[in-house]
Design an enzyme around this catalytic site. Structure first.
Site, PDB file in Angstrom:
ATOM      1  N   GLY A   1       0.688  -1.278  -0.021  1.00 15.87           N
ATOM      2  CA  GLY A   1       0.192   0.110  -0.047  1.00 15.87           C
ATOM      3  C   GLY A   1       0.806   1.136  -0.172  1.00 15.87           C
ATOM      4  N   TYR A   2       2.190   1.218   0.003  1.00 17.94           N
ATOM      5  CA  TYR A   2       2.922   2.254   0.087  1.00 17.94           C
ATOM      6  C   TYR A   2       2.911   3.042  -1.552  1.00 17.94           C
ATOM      7  CZ  TYR A   2       4.612   0.928   4.834  1.00 17.94           C
ATOM      8  OH  TYR A   2       4.843   0.847   6.158  1.00 17.94           O
ATOM      9  N   ALA A   3       2.551   4.274  -1.187  1.00 17.05           N
ATOM     10  CA  ALA A   3       2.469   4.798  -2.526  1.00 17.05           C
ATOM     11  C   ALA A   3       1.788   4.243  -3.810  1.00 17.05           C
ATOM     12  CB  ALA A   3       3.938   5.306  -3.166  1.00 17.05           C
ATOM     13  N   ASP A   4       0.781   3.548  -3.395  1.00 16.77           N
ATOM     14  CA  ASP A   4      -0.009   2.227  -4.222  1.00 16.77           C
ATOM     15  C   ASP A   4       0.813   1.539  -5.209  1.00 16.77           C
ATOM     16  OD1 ASP A   4      -2.187   1.428  -5.574  1.00 16.77           O
ATOM     17  OD2 ASP A   4      -2.402   3.332  -7.073  1.00 16.77           O
ATOM     18  N   GLY A   5       1.830   1.236  -4.475  1.00 17.46           N
ATOM     19  CA  GLY A   5       2.642  -0.021  -4.836  1.00 17.46           C
ATOM     20  C   GLY A   5       4.218   0.660  -5.404  1.00 17.46           C
TER      21      GLY A   5
END
Length: 323
Positions: free
Chosen positions: A52-56
């Site tokens: 989920g970090y920076a949408d992958g």
């Protein structure tokens, strides 16, 4: 850098972990490369990210750097699944279907065959916990993950997950828990840390610098280039810009002045050396900030300083902790 076992497993990791939450968003690939280079040169091995970090994008950046900055087998790769923001809002889904789909996506983005430590990012009461934990079993038996852990679980959730996984041969044991822990947030000392110790779990503190507040940068205002000035992190940091936190930060700064250290070195050494802690997860926006944290390897706080910091930051306790 000193290596520690992750809980009661045979897996050894550096006693500082590199966090990558800002990679792909506030930290570009050039800065990420410099951070990873500095971390590896200092002897670091554990790198933590999440689907989920920076949408992958955090995983994508890390994946592009593997093999260029460091060999894959020289790192312990940790990632998490179950939380996403691709809709613009925080979405928690720890169903077996979603967790395993996110695991496969993480493997593609990181361009690896297996994750060393795969973690459920958070608890959700909307999914039977047995279903969530069955995804951990499948990840290990299918060779997609080597060890598994949990993140942001309360003490009873941690104990239930770890006990459930031990109750039947063939289930993947829970190796670790990742929780927020710093001089500004010591709530996990009430029950989470004792549970982790009893169950043999390694503890990976996130935000060990109190979301950046323990560096002292906010003592006299909010710098324009700080996280608190960022729309992504304004509320995230703001909860620790209160009078209680200010007293603790002032104590850290006084201790740092007396020891000839930076405040972040004092705060980071304190949490790194707490009982049960395996490796604080240190995130930085720039490589210069990260290098400031890596100097803590040579720091050991005098007992009297540790006791003073314990006293000024002590969390409130009552029933049943003090009975």
């Amino acid at each position: 850098m000193e290596q520690r076992h992750l809980g009661r497993t045979g897996l050894k990791v550096s006693r500082l972990a590199l966090g990558t939450m800002t990679w792909g968003r506030d930290t570009d690939e050039h800065e990420a490369r410099d951070q990873l280079t500095a971390f590896v040169e200092a002897g670091g091995t554990l790198v933590d990210t999440a689907a989920g970090y920076a949408d992958g994008d955090s995983e994508r950046v890390l994946g592009r750097l593997l093999g260029k900055v460091v060999r894959r087998d020289e790192l312990v790769l940790a990632t998490k699944a179950g939380v996403s923001r691709h809709t613009g809002q925080r979405v928690v889904d720890v169903s077996r279907r979603t967790l395993l789909a996110e695991l496969d996506a993480s493997l593609r983005r990181l361009d690896v065959d297996a994750i060393d430590l795969w973690q459920v990012h958070t608890w959700s009461a909307t999914v039977p916990f047995e279903e969530t934990l069955s995804a951990l079993d499948f990840a290990v038996t299918s060779g997609r993950a080597r060890y598994v852990g949990v993140s942001n679980y309360t003490s009873w959730q941690t104990a239930m997950a770890a006990t459930h996984q031990r109750a039947w041969p063939g289930r993947a044991p829970v190796a670790s828990t990742q929780v927020e822990y710093s001089l500004l947030q010591r709530g996990v000392e009430r029950e989470v840390l004792p549970a982790a110790e009893m169950l043999g779990l390694g503890v990976l503190p996130w935000s060990p610098l109190g979301r950046g507040v323990l560096t002292g940068k906010y003592r006299f205002g909010t710098p324009a280039d700080s996280r608190a000035a960022s729309p992504h992190f304004e509320r995230f940091v703001g909860i620790y810009l209160d009078k209680r936190s200010q007293r603790i930060v002032d104590a850290v700064c006084r201790a740092a002045d007396g020891l000839g250290l930076a405040p972040l070195e004092v705060a980071l050494a304190w949490v790194r050396d707490r009982p049960g802690v395996t490796a604080p997860v240190v995130g930085a926006r720039t490589s210069a900030q990260l290098r400031g944290s890596l100097t803590v390897e040579d720091v050991e706080l005098p007992p009297e300083i540790t006791l003073a910091l314990d006293d000024v930051s002590a969390p409130p306790l009552g029933h049943p902790e003090q009975d």
